[in-house]
Design an enzyme around this catalytic site. Structure first.
Site, PDB file in Angstrom:
ATOM      1  N   LYS A   1       0.534  -1.470  -0.138  1.00 18.40           N
ATOM      2  CA  LYS A   1       0.207  -0.186  -0.157  1.00 18.40           C
ATOM      3  C   LYS A   1       1.141   1.494   0.386  1.00 18.40           C
ATOM      4  O   LYS A   1       1.726   0.704   0.808  1.00 18.40           O
ATOM      5  CB  LYS A   1      -0.869  -0.255   1.348  1.00 18.40           C
ATOM      6  CG  LYS A   1      -0.531  -0.105   2.321  1.00 18.40           C
ATOM      7  CD  LYS A   1       0.357   1.515   3.326  1.00 18.40           C
ATOM      8  CE  LYS A   1       1.035   0.979   4.642  1.00 18.40           C
ATOM      9  NZ  LYS A   1       1.786   2.554   4.451  1.00 18.40           N
TER      10      LYS A   1
ATOM     11  N   ASP B   1      -2.687  -0.839  10.458  1.00 20.93           N
ATOM     12  CA  ASP B   1      -2.262  -0.890   8.868  1.00 20.93           C
ATOM     13  C   ASP B   1      -3.006  -1.996   8.590  1.00 20.93           C
ATOM     14  O   ASP B   1      -3.738  -2.595   7.585  1.00 20.93           O
ATOM     15  CB  ASP B   1      -1.108  -1.030   8.126  1.00 20.93           C
ATOM     16  CG  ASP B   1      -0.585   0.793   8.051  1.00 20.93           C
ATOM     17  OD1 ASP B   1      -1.236   1.276   7.951  1.00 20.93           O
ATOM     18  OD2 ASP B   1       0.894   0.640   7.343  1.00 20.93           O
TER      19      ASP B   1
END
Length: 282
Positions: A8, A135
């Site tokens: 990401k 995350d």
């Protein structure tokens, strides 16, 4: 079975404040990438332990990595008895701010839900994921999203365009814990405008996106690895406007719709002995 654990990037990261429990309230806008680690995941019949291996030379100790933590926390919550053989082929650079460890943990959680046919609500899955890392909930969903709180409030975003992404990695990586520890030593927090990012993505306005991209960890991370700023300046001088450090660093990325330009620059940066990765948003 083989599963993919996707990287990401943060095109917006705002540290709102430090909470009394030691965590930080965040406001982030994150995009998943095609760049991924590949994981072999198999049940070990009759085994009394799980075995986790990784082919990255800098990851020698896997006993306490996020995959192991994910399995232990999932086992405590769902009471399964099976053990597993897990082998990770790393493509996502470590200590880069690209979510490599979090994506590995999320991929394992998704594999457990699928293989063991575990049923849980979305809220229950997010609660487990956030206990592993901030995350991990985003990586569990793996869609463009605005992420708030301590990573547990996920608002999917509709994005008009996908981007090619050039990632350039300094020689030195950064520990997320070290960056936040440094941040907490009296650093005055800066804040950006997340609504400007959302509007730019919806309207496909690259100029507005370039102006609004923001990471409140950059100053701290650059004070620890000055090469981050050098890479940002280099990429901008080469005509890339949408440039930012991802997460707590130390990787720097540029967004562009011009694949050929990023290919040329990737070759240039390779010759400068940087580790470069050319990928795209999902």
């Amino acid at each position: 079975m083989y599963i993919k654990a996707f990287a990401k990037i943060n095109i917006y990261l705002d540290v709102i404040n430090k909470r009394e429990d030691g965590y930080h309230d965040l406001d982030m806008i994150m995009l998943p990438l095609e760049l991924h680690d590949s994981i072999s995941f198999n049940i070990l019949p009759y085994s009394t332990d799980s075995y986790i291996t990784c082919d990255h030379v800098d990851i020698q100790e896997t006993k306490y990595n996020l995959i192991n933590i994910a399995i232990k926390k999932a086992r405590a919550k769902y009471n399964f008895t099976q053990n597993f053989a897990i082998s990770v082929h790393k493509e996502i650079p470590i200590r880069a701010g690209l979510g490599g460890g979090s994506s590995n943990a999320a991929a394992i959680l998704n594999a457990l839900y699928h293989v063991l046919k575990i049923k849980d609500s979305e809220e229950g899955q997010i609660e487990l994921a956030k206990s592993i890392g901030a995350d991990v909930p985003f990586c569990l969903k793996n869609v463009p999203a605005r992420v708030k709180g301590i990573g547990d409030v996920i608002e999917p975003l509709n994005i008009k365009q996908h981007y090619y992404v050039l990632i350039v990695m300094p020689e030195k990586g950064l520990s997320t814990k070290d960056v936040f520890d440094a941040l907490d030593k009296g650093v005055i927090l800066k804040h950006g405008n997340p609504e400007a990012i959302v509007d730019a993505l919806k309207s496909d306005d690259d100029d507005a996106l370039a102006k609004a991209m923001f990471n409140s960890l950059e100053d701290v991370s650059i004070s620890m690895v000055s090469e981050i700023q050098k890479i940002k300046d280099m990429m901008k001088s080469d005509g890339l406007d949408m440039v930012l450090m991802s997460g707590s660093g130390s990787a720097v990325f540029a967004l562009s719709k011009n694949h050929h330009k990023l290919q040329m620059l990737a070759r240039k940066y390779d010759k400068l002995n940087y580790d470069t990765y050319l990928t795209r948003t999902l």
